[in-house]
Design an enzyme around this catalytic site. Structure first.
Site, PDB file in Angstrom:
ATOM      1  N   GLY A 167       0.836  -1.196   0.000  1.00  0.00           N
ATOM      2  CA  GLY A 167       0.000   0.000   0.000  1.00  0.00           C
ATOM      3  C   GLY A 167       0.868   1.243   0.000  1.00  0.00           C
ATOM      4  O   GLY A 167       1.989   1.222   0.519  1.00  0.00           O
TER       5      GLY A 167
ATOM      6  N   GLN B 181       3.367   9.926   0.640  1.00  0.00           N
ATOM      7  CA  GLN B 181       4.640   9.207   0.785  1.00  0.00           C
ATOM      8  C   GLN B 181       5.575   9.432  -0.400  1.00  0.00           C
ATOM      9  O   GLN B 181       6.767   9.165  -0.311  1.00  0.00           O
ATOM     10  CB  GLN B 181       4.392   7.706   0.991  1.00  0.00           C
TER      11      GLN B 181
ATOM     12  N   CYS C 197       5.615   0.012   7.236  1.00  0.00           N
ATOM     13  CA  CYS C 197       5.294   1.146   6.371  1.00  0.00           C
ATOM     14  C   CYS C 197       6.528   1.491   5.549  1.00  0.00           C
ATOM     15  O   CYS C 197       7.644   1.513   6.082  1.00  0.00           O
ATOM     16  CB  CYS C 197       4.895   2.331   7.235  1.00  0.00           C
ATOM     17  N   LEU C 198       6.349   1.794   4.266  1.00  0.00           N
ATOM     18  CA  LEU C 198       7.497   2.139   3.415  1.00  0.00           C
ATOM     19  C   LEU C 198       8.167   3.431   3.868  1.00  0.00           C
ATOM     20  O   LEU C 198       9.337   3.654   3.556  1.00  0.00           O
ATOM     21  CB  LEU C 198       7.042   2.261   1.950  1.00  0.00           C
TER      22      LEU C 198
ATOM     23  N   HIS D 101      -4.610   1.935   7.680  1.00  0.00           N
ATOM     24  CA  HIS D 101      -3.229   2.412   7.781  1.00  0.00           C
ATOM     25  C   HIS D 101      -2.968   3.486   6.709  1.00  0.00           C
ATOM     26  O   HIS D 101      -2.439   4.558   7.002  1.00  0.00           O
ATOM     27  CB  HIS D 101      -2.271   1.223   7.611  1.00  0.00           C
ATOM     28  N   GLU D 102      -3.361   3.194   5.468  1.00  0.00           N
ATOM     29  CA  GLU D 102      -3.116   4.148   4.374  1.00  0.00           C
ATOM     30  C   GLU D 102      -3.932   5.423   4.562  1.00  0.00           C
ATOM     31  O   GLU D 102      -3.439   6.521   4.286  1.00  0.00           O
ATOM     32  CB  GLU D 102      -3.427   3.514   3.021  1.00  0.00           C
TER      33      GLU D 102
ATOM     34  N   HIS E 137      -2.402   8.050   6.701  1.00  0.00           N
ATOM     35  CA  HIS E 137      -1.412   8.914   6.044  1.00  0.00           C
ATOM     36  C   HIS E 137      -2.058  10.209   5.531  1.00  0.00           C
ATOM     37  O   HIS E 137      -1.435  11.264   5.523  1.00  0.00           O
ATOM     38  CB  HIS E 137      -0.760   8.197   4.857  1.00  0.00           C
TER      39      HIS E 137
END
Ligand code: NI
Length: 167
Positions: free
Chosen positions: A46, A51, A94-95, A136-137, A140
């Site tokens: 995701g 990001q 997370c990235l 989660h996304e 952001h």
């Protein structure tokens, strides 16, 4: 398509609240294709637009297993319309917080309305991994990263490790 640079904590952009998308057009679709390629390349499941340094309310996700064919999903202006009372715990990563994981509690299920790749309104009932990942996304988009749910001490330790890695 292009691979875009992914920003990591403590980049202040990750604290910004993303703004709604006005129009789903070819420019946005091209950007979402780039986001998807960036996510696959990372690799991740995701990615939120912030990001890759663009504070608009757009997510891309693909929860298919490696062996299956890709199943990309695009969520524009997503909104949570319902969450379950039941809570689930998942070991999240997370990235933007590379190689760090923590168990996070979230509602086990949720319903989300959004616009798809073609700008068409959609509603989904999310369970399992999809429910965790989409929440989660969507965090952001509000400037929240999963480590914000941890204690100050734990969060500071993680940020220190990442600063070292990216120096
Ligand atoms: Ni993330």
């Amino acid at each position: 398509m292009a691979i875009l640079p992914i920003i990591t904590v403590p980049n202040p952009l990750l604290k910004e609240i993303s703004t709604p998308v006005g129009k789903v057009d070819d420019e946005l679709r091209k950007f979402m294709d780039d986001m998807l390629e960036t996510m696959y390349h990372a690799p991740g499941i995701g990615l939120a637009a912030v990001q890759v340094s663009r504070t608009i309310r757009v997510l891309v996700m693909d929860l298919s297993e490696d062996s299956e064919k890709p199943e990309p999903h695009y969520y524009i202006n997503p909104e949570i319309t319902w969450v379950s009372k039941e809570i689930g715990i998942y070991n999240e990563g997370c990235l933007s917080v590379p190689e760090q994981y923590a168990e996070i509690e979230r509602p086990l299920e949720c319903k989300v309305s959004y616009l798809d790749y073609d700008g068409k309104a959609q509603n989904i009932h999310c369970t399992g991994m999809l429910a965790t990942c989409i929440q989660h996304e969507m965090d952001h988009l509000e400037g929240v990263v999963f480590i914000d749910y941890l204690s100050n001490l734990k969060r500071k330790m993680i940020i220190k490790k990442i600063k070292k890695q990216t120096e």
